[in-house]
Design a protein around this motif. Structure first.
Motif, short mmCIF file in Angstrom:
data_model
loop_
_atom_site.label_atom_id
_atom_site.label_comp_id
_atom_site.label_asym_id
_atom_site.label_seq_id
_atom_site.Cartn_x
_atom_site.Cartn_y
_atom_site.Cartn_z
N GLN A 171 0.85 -1.19 0.00
CA GLN A 171 0.00 0.00 0.00
C GLN A 171 0.88 1.24 0.00
O GLN A 171 1.92 1.27 0.66
CB GLN A 171 -0.91 0.03 1.23
N GLN A 211 0.46 5.37 0.77
CA GLN A 211 -0.43 6.36 1.36
C GLN A 211 0.24 7.73 1.26
O GLN A 211 1.38 7.91 1.68
CB GLN A 211 -0.74 6.02 2.82
N ARG A 223 -3.88 4.99 -1.49
CA ARG A 223 -4.68 5.87 -0.63
C ARG A 223 -4.20 7.30 -0.85
O ARG A 223 -3.18 7.73 -0.29
CB ARG A 223 -4.53 5.46 0.84
N ASP A 224 -4.94 8.00 -1.71
CA ASP A 224 -4.60 9.39 -1.99
C ASP A 224 -5.15 10.29 -0.89
O ASP A 224 -5.93 9.85 -0.04
CB ASP A 224 -5.17 9.80 -3.35
N PRO A 274 -8.15 10.57 3.47
CA PRO A 274 -8.08 9.70 2.29
C PRO A 274 -9.30 9.86 1.38
O PRO A 274 -10.38 10.23 1.83
CB PRO A 274 -8.02 8.29 2.88
N TYR A 275 -9.11 9.60 0.14
CA TYR A 275 -10.22 9.52 -0.82
C TYR A 275 -9.82 8.49 -1.86
O TYR A 275 -8.64 8.17 -2.01
CB TYR A 275 -10.53 10.89 -1.44
N GLN A 315 -14.02 8.59 -1.14
CA GLN A 315 -14.74 8.45 0.11
C GLN A 315 -16.15 8.99 -0.07
O GLN A 315 -16.38 9.90 -0.86
CB GLN A 315 -14.01 9.25 1.20
N GLU A 370 -12.75 8.83 -7.30
CA GLU A 370 -11.34 8.52 -7.53
C GLU A 370 -10.59 9.66 -8.19
O GLU A 370 -9.37 9.77 -8.05
CB GLU A 370 -11.21 7.26 -8.40
N GLU A 382 -11.26 1.93 6.27
CA GLU A 382 -9.95 2.54 6.49
C GLU A 382 -9.17 1.74 7.52
O GLU A 382 -9.73 1.27 8.51
CB GLU A 382 -10.13 3.97 7.00
N ASP A 403 -4.73 5.06 10.30
CA ASP A 403 -4.94 6.39 9.75
C ASP A 403 -4.72 7.45 10.80
O ASP A 403 -5.14 7.33 11.95
CB ASP A 403 -6.38 6.52 9.20
#
Length: 982
Positions: A258, A260, A438-439, A475-476, A478, A547, A640, A644
Motif C-alpha cells: 500500500q 499512502q 490511498r490518496d 483519504p479519498y 470516500q 477517484e 480505512e 490512519d
C-alpha cells in the motif's frame, strides 16, 4: 413426460440467450482491450498503453520519440501537433498555443491569466461573459476555449496510442497536478469528453509517480513503514510529496503493498519555464545591447524573434546543466541579423537566484501537512526535468540534510507508467497484482448552513453552522452522509472549501473562489405531509469524493420510520416455495443481515467526522458512509485501516459509537423476530413482533455552482461537434495528401522505368511513347489543377494511369518470376520421379502402396512434364511484347497438384506399420532376407526355465470368435487395410 419437455424449453431458450449475450460482450470487449494513460505536463506529455501482449509500454510518436510537446498550431484550414507544431511556433507564434493548461478552470480576473498574457503577449485572449473565462482568439473566425484546445491534445494522444496499439482505445487515466482544485479537475474532464475519451480516473501526477516506484519495487515493501519523499520540479510547477509504503492486510487479497500520501507541498509557478523566461529576457537584453547604436526596434516587440529566443533559452538551460558556459547562437534573429552571445552558468544562477530560494518551500509544506520531521524520511527522490539543474539539486540537498538525492527513477516517464498501471487495474480486461493506493485530500471541504434557534423564550436568532465534510490530508475516494435533523421545510445549505490557511496570499488569489455550490432543497415540507404518522430520521445528503477527486452530491433523501405490527398469518405455499428457492440460491438471510432486514432501505454505517462536535441540543450529524445503499450504483469503499492519522476527538467519538452499537445488538436481535424461535408446526399461525418500517422520499435538488460554471450541455455538444469536424477535416486532408503523393510518385517512378532495359525489352517504341505522353499530361495537370483537385479526382487519375501501364508491368513481373518458378518445378519433378522409382522397387511382401496410387502419381508427373515442355515451346514462339502464355500462377498450380500426390504417399508411408514375417509349417521363422545384418541372423530365442529346445510346442487354445480390433490385440497382427481406410 411432455410436461417436462415443455418446462425445459424456456430454460433452454434463456440459457442460449444468455450464452449469446455473453459471447457478444466478449467479442465487443476483445475489440477494445487496450487502455492508455496520458501524463499531461505543462511542456510535454507522455502516453503509455497496456494491451494483451504489451505490458506497460511508452508510445512513440510519429517522430519515434517517447515525449511529445504539448503544443497546438491552429490555422484556418489545418492543425499541427507535437513537434510539427513546435517548428511552426517560429513561423506563426500567434496561432501556436502552449502552456494553455495554466488557464484551465480560471476566470478572467485570476492572476494567472494576467501572468500568461505577460509571458505570451502574442496571444489574444477574449472574455467569455457566460462563464467569466477567457478564449484564444486566433482569427475573427477561429476562437477556442482552453478546454477545447486540451481536448484536441487528448484526441491527438489517443490517435498516437491507437496507431501504436493497432486497435481503438477509449479508456484512459489522465494525470493532473495535485494542486488542481474542483474547477480545474472538472475542466479536464470536460476536455476529455470533447475528445471522446472515457476517463477511468484523474490521478494526481505525484500519486502516479509513487505508484510506479512502488510497483517496480514491490519486493522491497514489508510491514515496516517506509517514508519516501518525491521532489518533482517540472516545467510549470513544483510538487513535494511524502509517501508511506507498507504491507497491509486486505479483505480481498490478504497482505498487499500500500502507498499512502502523507504530506503534500507545492509551488504553482516554480519550474523550468520560469528559468527559461529569465534566460530569454537576458538574451533579448544582450541582443538589444548589440544593436543599440543602430536605432533598431526592440526585439521584445517581435513575436517571431521572441519565439526563437525562447527556444534557444530552453536549449541553453539544458546545456548549462552539464557545462560551465555555452555560446547562444541564432541565425537571422530579426531583420536578418544573427545573434551570438556567451552565457555562463554563474550568470544563469544569478538570474534565477530568487527562484532557487523557493526550492525548499514545498519540502517544508509537505513536512507540515504530514506532521513529520526530516529524520523520518528515508530517501528523497528527484522527479521532473527541471531537477537536472545543478543549483536546484544543491539547494535541495542542503534543505533535506541527506547525504545524497535519489535518482533511481525515470524522471520523465514514471508518472505515465504509474498511471497506465492504474488504468490496467481499473479496466475489466486485465488482471494486475493489487497495489492499494490511498490518496489524500489537499483542500478541505465543509458544509455551511444557517438555521433559526430560540435562545430565550420568544427570542429567535439565526445560528451559522460549519461541518467539515472532507478534512485536509484525509483519504479519498470516500463517501459521506450529512443528516439535518431540525428541518421540516425547504432549506438551503452551502458547500465551500475549508481552512486554506496553509496557502499564501498570492496562492489564495490564484486559487479562485472558495465557495463551491449552494444546494437548494425542494420538497422537504411535502415529504413531512406525506408521512404525518412517521417519525422523521432527518434529511440525509449523500456526498461522494470519487477517484478523480471530484466532489458530487449523489442524492438527498427524507427518511421516516415507524413501528408496524403484522397480523398473525399462515405462510402460504407460494411464500414457502419462494423462501426455499431463495435459500437454495444464497438469498437466505443470515442472522447478522436480518437485524435490519425489515427496513425498506438499509441504513448505512455512520461515524461523525472531525470538527463536528455540537453543543448540547444540536442535532446535525455528519456521517461517513461505509456501505452504499442498494439504489446507489456506485461501489462501496474499503474500510480505512486503523493506522490512519486522525484527531483524538474523532477517534474517541468513533469508539463511543462502536461501543454503543455493540450494546444495541442484543436488543436488535431480540426485535428480529423468529430468528431465535423454533419453527412452528405446519398449519400453525405465527405471531410476528412489531418491526421498523423505513420510508425514503427523494428530495428535489437545485445546484448553484459558485466557483466556475460547467459548460452547458448544448455548449458542450457544440464543442464536441467542433472538434469532430476539425478531426474529420484533418483526416480528409491527410487522405488527399496521401493520394496526391501517390500520384506524383507513380508518375516519376514510371517515367524512370520506361528507360530501364527490362521494361524496354517487353514494350515497343509506340507503347512507351503512349505511356510517356499520358504521364507527362498527368504531371502537368497535377501542377496546374491538382491544387484544387479533390481526393476522388486524384485517385481516379492514379487508377487511369495504372490501368494504362498494367500490361507492361505484368510482362516485366512475369519474366522476373520465371527463373525461380521453373527451377522449383524442375526440382519437384526430379524428386517425384526418384520417389516413384524407389516405390516401385519395394518388394511385394513389404509394399505399402497400391498399383493405383503409383500409377496416379506417374500420370501426374508425365502430364506436368508435357505441360511444361509444350508451354515453354509456345512461349518461345511469342514476341516479348505480347502477353505471355507461361504464367507464374499456372506453374504454382501445377506444383501444388504434384506436391499433393507426393505428400499423400509420404503420409501413408509414415503412418503405416510394417507387416509381421510369416511362419512356416514347423513354427520356425522364415529365412532372413539377404540384406539382413549379422546381428539379426545370430539372434537367439531365450526359452522359459525348465524347457528345452526338444520340448513339444504348446498346443493352441480353442478358437474364439473376436472382433477385428480384439483379434489384432491378441495376435499382435493388424488386418490389411483397404484403400478407402487409408
Amino acid at each position: 413426460m411432455t410436461v417436462k419437455v415443455r418446462r425445459q424449453r424456456p430454460r433452454r431458450r434463456v440459457f442460449w440467450a444468455l450464452v449469446a449475450v455473453l459471447l457478444a460482450d466478449l467479442l465487443a470487449l476483445s475489440d477494445t482491450l487496450a487502455v492508455m494513460s496520458v501524463d499531461l505536463g505543462s511542456e510535454s506529455m507522455k502516453v503509455a498503453i497496456v494491451k494483451p501482449g504489451v505490458p506497460m509500454e511508452i508510445v512513440l510518436n510519429k517522430e519515434s520519440r517517447r515525449k511529445t510537446p504539448v503544443i497546438v498550431t491552429l490555422k484556418e484550414n489545418e492543425r499541427f501537433f507535437g513537434d510539427s507544431a513546435a517548428s511552426m511556433a517560429i513561423k506563426n507564434p500567434k496561432a501556436t498555443l502552449r502552456y494553455f493548461q495554466h488557464l484551465l478552470g480560471k476566470q478572467a480576473d485570476n492572476p494567472h491569466v494576467a501572468l500568461y498574457q505577460a509571458r505570451f503577449p502574442e496571444h489574444e485572449l477574449t472574455f467569455d461573459p457566460q462563464r467569466q473565462t477567457v478564449h484564444f482568439q486566433i482569427s475573427p473566425q477561429l476562437q477556442f476555449s482552453p478546454e477545447e484546445v486540451l481536448g484536441m491534445v487528448l484526441n491527438y494522444s489517443r490517435s498516437l496510442a491507437e496507431d501504436f496499439a493497432e486497435q481503438p482505445i477509449k479508456d484512459a487515466v489522465i494525470t493532473v497536478p495535485v494542486f488542481f482544485n474542483q474547477a480545474e479537475r472538472r475542466a479536464v474532464l470536460q476536455a476529455a469528453r470533447m475528445a471522446g475519451l472515457k476517463v477511468l480516473q484523474l490521478i494526481n501526477d505525484n500519486t502516479a509517480t509513487a505508484l510506479s516506484y512502488g510497483v517496480f519495487r514491490r519486493k522491497d515493501i514489508n510491514t515496516t513503514a517506509q517514508n519516501i519523499m518525491f521532489y518533482d520540479m517540472g516545467s510549470g510547477s513544483t510538487v513535494c510529496t511524502i509517501v508511506t509504503y507498507q504491507m497491509v492486510k486486505t479483505k480481498e487479497a490478504g497482505m498487499q503493498p500500500q502507498l499512502q500520501i502523507r504530506g503534500v507541498g507545492f509551488d504553482r509557478t516554480l519550474g523550468g519555464l520560469e528559468m527559461e523566461l529569465r534566460l530569454r529576457e537576458h538574451l533579448a537584453g544582450l541582443f538589444n545591447e548589440q544593436r543599440k547604436g543602430q536605432r533598431a526596434k526592440d526585439v521584445r516587440e517581435n513575436p517571431r524573434a521572441m519565439a526563437k529566443l525562447l527556444r534557444e533559452a530552453n536549449r541553453l538551460k539544458t546545456v548549462l546543466s552539464a557545462n560551465a558556459d555555452h555560446m547562444a547562437q541564432i541565425e537571422g534573429l530579426m531583420d536578418d541579423v544573427d545573434f551570438k552571445a556567451k552565457v555562463t552558468r554563474v550568470e544563469f544562477e544569478e538570474l534565477c537566484a530568487d527562484l532557487f530560494e523557493r526550492v525548499p518551500g514545498p519540502v517544508q509544506q509537505a513536512l507540515q501537512s504530514a506532521e513529520m520531521s526530516l529524520d523520518e524520511i528515508e530517501q528523497v527522490i528527484l522527479v521532473g526535468g527541471a531537477t537536472r539543474v545543478p543549483k536546484v539539486q544543491e539547494v535541495l540537498l542542503k534543505a533535506v540534510g541527506k547525504e545524497e538525492l535519489g535518482k533511481n527513477i525515470n524522471a520523465d516517464e514514471a508518472a505515465a507508467m504509474g498511471a497506465v498501471y492504474q488504468a490496467a487495474a481499473l479496466s475489466k480486461a486485465f488482471k494486475v497484482k493489487p497495489f492499494v493506493v490511498r490518496d489524500a485530500v489537499v483542500y478541505p471541504i465543509l458544509v455551511e448552513f444557517t438555521r433559526e434557534v430560540e435562545e430565550e423564550p420568544g427570542v429567535h436568532s439565526l445560528k451559522h453552522n460549519k461541518r467539515v465534510l472532507f478534512s485536509r490530508m484525509g483519504p479519498y475516494p470516500q463517501r459521506k452522509v450529512i443528516t439535518f435533523n431540525r428541518y421540516s421545510h425547504d432549506f438551503n445549505f452551502h458547500i465551500n472549501y475549508g481552512d486554506l490557511g496553509f496557502l499564501g496570499p498570492e496562492d489564495l488569489r490564484v486559487f479562485g473562489s472558495q465557495n463551491l455550490t449552494t444546494v437548494k432543497l425542494k420538497g422537504v415540507g411535502d415529504s413531512f405531509k406525506k408521512y404525518p404518522d412517521y417519525e422523521s430520521k432527518g434529511i440525509k445528503a449523500h456526498f461522494n469524493l470519487d477517484e478523480s477527486g471530484v466532489l458530487s452530491l449523489d442524492r438527498v433523501e427524507s427518511v421516516f420510520e415507524t413501528l408496524v405490527e403484522d397480523s398473525p398469518e399462515e405462510e402460504s405455499t407460494l411464500t414457502k416455495l419462494g423462501n426455499t428457492i431463495s435459500s437454495l440460491f444464497g438469498g437466505g438471510t443470515t442472522p447478522d443481515a436480518k437485524e435490519n432486514g425489515t427496513d425498506t432501505v438499509q441504513e448505512e454505517e455512520e461515524s461523525p467526522a472531525e470538527g463536528s462536535k455540537d453543543e448540547p441540543g444540536e442535532q446535525v450529524d455528519l456521517k461517513e458512509e461505509a456501505e452504499a445503499p442498494v439504489e446507489d450504483g456506485s461501489h462501496p469503499l474499503p474500510p480505512e485501516p486503523k493506522g490512519d492519522a486522525a484527531p483524538e476527538g474523532e477517534k474517541a467519538t468513533e469508539k463511543e459509537n462502536g461501543d454503543k452499537s455493540e450494546a444495541q445488538k442484543p436488543s436488535e436481535k431480540a426485535e428480529a423476530g423468529p430468528e431465535g424461535i423454533a419453527p412452528a408446526p405446519e398449519g400453525e399461525k405465527k405471531q410476528k413482533p412489531a418491526r421498523k418500517q423505513r420510508m425514503v422520499e427523494e428530495i428535489g435538488v437545485e445546484l448553484v455552482v459558485l466557483d466556475l460554471p460547467d459548460l452547458p450541455e448544448d455548449k458542450l455538444a457544440q464543442s464536441v461537434q467542433k472538434l469532430q469536424d476539425l478531426t474529420l477535416r484533418d483526416l480528409e486532408k491527410q487522405e488527399r495528401e496521401k493520394a496526391a503523393n501517390s500520384l506524383e510518385a507513380f508518375i516519376f517512378e514510371t517515367q524512370d522505368k520506361l528507360y530501364q532495359p527490362e521494361y524496354q525489352e517487353v514494350s515497343t517504341e509506340e507503347q512507351r511513347e503512349e505511356i510517356s505522353g499520358k504521364l507527362s499530361a498527368a504531371s502537368t495537370w497535377l501542377e496546374d489543377e491538382g491544387v484544387g483537385a479533390t481526393t476522388v479526382m486524384l485517385k481516379e487519375k492514379l487508377a487511369e494511369l495504372r490501368k494504362l501501364c498494367q500490361g507492361l508491368f505484368f510482362r516485366v513481373e512475369e519474366r522476373k518470376k520465371w527463373p525461380e518458378r521453373l527451377s522449383a518445378l524442375d526440382n519437384l519433378l526430379n524428386h517425384s520421379s526418384m520417389f516413384l522409382k524407389g516405390a516401385r522397387l519395394i518388394p511385394e511382401m513389404d509394399q505399402i502402396f497400391t498399383e493405383v496410387e503409383m500409377t496416379t502419381l506417374e500420370k501426374v508427373i508425365n502430364e506436368t512434364w508435357a505441360w511444361k515442355n509444350a508451354t515453354l515451346a509456345e512461349q518461345a514462339k511469342l514476341p516479348a511484347t505480347e502477353k505471355p502464355v507461361l504464367l507464374s500462377k499456372d506453374i504454382e498450380a501445377k506444383m501444388m497438384a504434384l506436391d499433393r500426390e507426393v505428400q499423400y504417399l509420404l503420409n501413408k508411408a509414415k503412418f503405416t506399420k510394417p507387416r509381421p514375417r510369416p511362419k512356416d509349417k514347423n513354427g520356425t521363422r522364415a529365412e532372413p532376407p539377404l540384406n539382413a545384418s549379422a546381428s539379426d541372423q545370430g539372434e537367439k530365442v531365450i526359452l522359459p526355465a525348465g524347457q528345452t529346445e526338444d520340448a513339444e510346442p504348446i498346443s493352441e487354445p480353442e478358437k474364439v470368435e473376436t472382433e477385428p480390433e480384439q483379434k489384432e490385440q491378441l495376435t499382435g497382427q493388424k488386418r490389411p487395410l483397404k484403400n478407402d481406410e487409408l
